[in-house]
Scaffold this active site. Sequence first.
Site, PDB file in Angstrom:
ATOM      1  N   HIS A 266       0.879  -1.187   0.000  1.00 30.37           N
ATOM      2  CA  HIS A 266       0.000   0.000   0.000  1.00 30.37           C
ATOM      3  C   HIS A 266       0.911   1.230   0.000  1.00 30.37           C
ATOM      4  CE1 HIS A 266      -3.482   2.396   0.656  1.00 30.37           C
ATOM      5  NE2 HIS A 266      -3.798   2.079   1.900  1.00 30.37           N
ATOM      6  N   HIS A 307      -1.432  -2.474  -9.656  1.00 29.26           N
ATOM      7  CA  HIS A 307      -2.429  -1.918  -8.744  1.00 29.26           C
ATOM      8  C   HIS A 307      -3.615  -2.860  -8.680  1.00 29.26           C
ATOM      9  CE1 HIS A 307      -5.213   0.895  -6.846  1.00 29.26           C
ATOM     10  NE2 HIS A 307      -4.134   1.542  -6.457  1.00 29.26           N
ATOM     11  N   ASP A 365       2.994   5.624  -6.796  1.00 28.25           N
ATOM     12  CA  ASP A 365       4.127   5.567  -5.863  1.00 28.25           C
ATOM     13  C   ASP A 365       5.467   5.522  -6.573  1.00 28.25           C
ATOM     14  OD1 ASP A 365       2.720   5.739  -3.528  1.00 28.25           O
ATOM     15  OD2 ASP A 365       2.227   3.626  -3.534  1.00 28.25           O
TER      16      ASP A 365
END
Length: 430
Positions: A266, A307, A365
């Site tokens: 995450h 994802h 990210d």
Amino acid sequence: MTERKATLKIDHLADPIELPIYSGTLGPDVVDIGQLVKHNYFTYDPGFVSTAACESKITFIDGDKGILLHRGYAINQLAEKSDYIEVCYLLLNGELPTQAQKDAFLHEVTHHSMVHEQISLFFRGFRRDAHPMAIMVGVVGALSAFYHDKLNISDPQHRMSAAIRLIAKMPTIAAMCYKYSIGQPFMYPQNHLNYTENFLHMMFGTPCDNKQPSATLARALDRIFILHADHEQNASTSTVRLAGSTGANPYACVSAGIGALWGPAHGGANEACLTMLHEIGDVKNIDTYIKRAKDKNDPFRLMGFGHRVYKNYDPRAKVMRETCYEVLNELGLQNDPIFKLAMKLEKIALEDEYFVEKKLYPNVDFYSGITLSALGIPINMFTVIFALARTVGWLSQWNEMLSSPDHKLGRPRQLYTGHTDRNFVDIDKR
Ligand code: CMC
């Protein structure tokens, strides 16, 4: 809501079970399985891949089309035309603010940015080399011990006060986590700075040298905050909702969310991604790591790729990619070896059959890690910054849940596969 029904036929049941189907404004319809328990059945969906845990009006994601909307506004428009404070208002209140509403909201947030002085003593109980996320989980959880004057979660005004306090204090706490780890004095917030400049000031200013933070870099960071502000029912948000469903106070709920965010699957992915880039070390090693990522017997994964929901380009990653390139150019870092390596890895993975076939695109990210690193933010602060930015999303979702007249304690069930009833065996007979 519609009159449509799904019919569930179960082998040994004489009559099929009828289950209502509801339609939202966007996204797949949902089958309401709440009545199944009366027939002595649960549903089974590890990882919640097909389960809508709540009804919400805040954020919509279409993972196949790569769409992300906050209160109906596309993320790229918000990133381009808005700022983080405005997005906070939007998420919490449902509408974009007028200028007067925005000014009043900013004033409230700005004037709650200091933390109780006693909190700085609390910091001193941590080791200097503690991970800033470890400190943040503890300090945010402890805020309820300092701000217990407005903790009636049934009162909408108390809920909004807690939300403003948390949004306001998170940059201060995040910067304190960093300052503590490097042994510099904590910097007080400055009310003449905007939200993001203030964070940069508390991170990088010192009492000896307190320069005005760069407006360009503050804008890039503000964009990172916008892109991380909310993301529907992800693991940390679901954690906050679940904790909140018990009636726990908002500081405890957000602290639980921070804990869930920390994991590398995450929010911890931005830190893990930069750590991985340093481990790869050189463009010539990329092939080895790509091979490892594809090897079923190797647990290694390319961090910053893939994802759960987006099986198309993450729309946040598109914006973040632009910001990332802007920051690298602005700082003249295009030729920095780690950034060159990242860009090469991006290219190879985007063209590699394995990644293309499995729709594993670089996620937000990947680019936020590189951008934060270019901005001079230490790697172990990346997830702290994610937590800072996500606080508004957590609180908007928490507030929405508690505002609903029929909210319930969250209590999942299970498929039990352990021992059946058996007799206790005395220790000398085992
Ligand atoms: N590198 C190599 N293979 C991967 C990767 C990756 N990063 N991600 C997924 N796969 C493979 C996986 O091995 C599986 O292969 P197979 O079908 O042959 O078994 C397939 O792709 C599907 O993966 P999954 O784990 O079943 O899918 P998921 O939806 O559970 O995983 C994920 C999503 C984000 C946990 C995963 O893509 C991952 O671990 N990525 C790296 C960590 C990361 O960057 N996380 C940040 C997510 S974005 C930030 C946020 O919103 O929190």
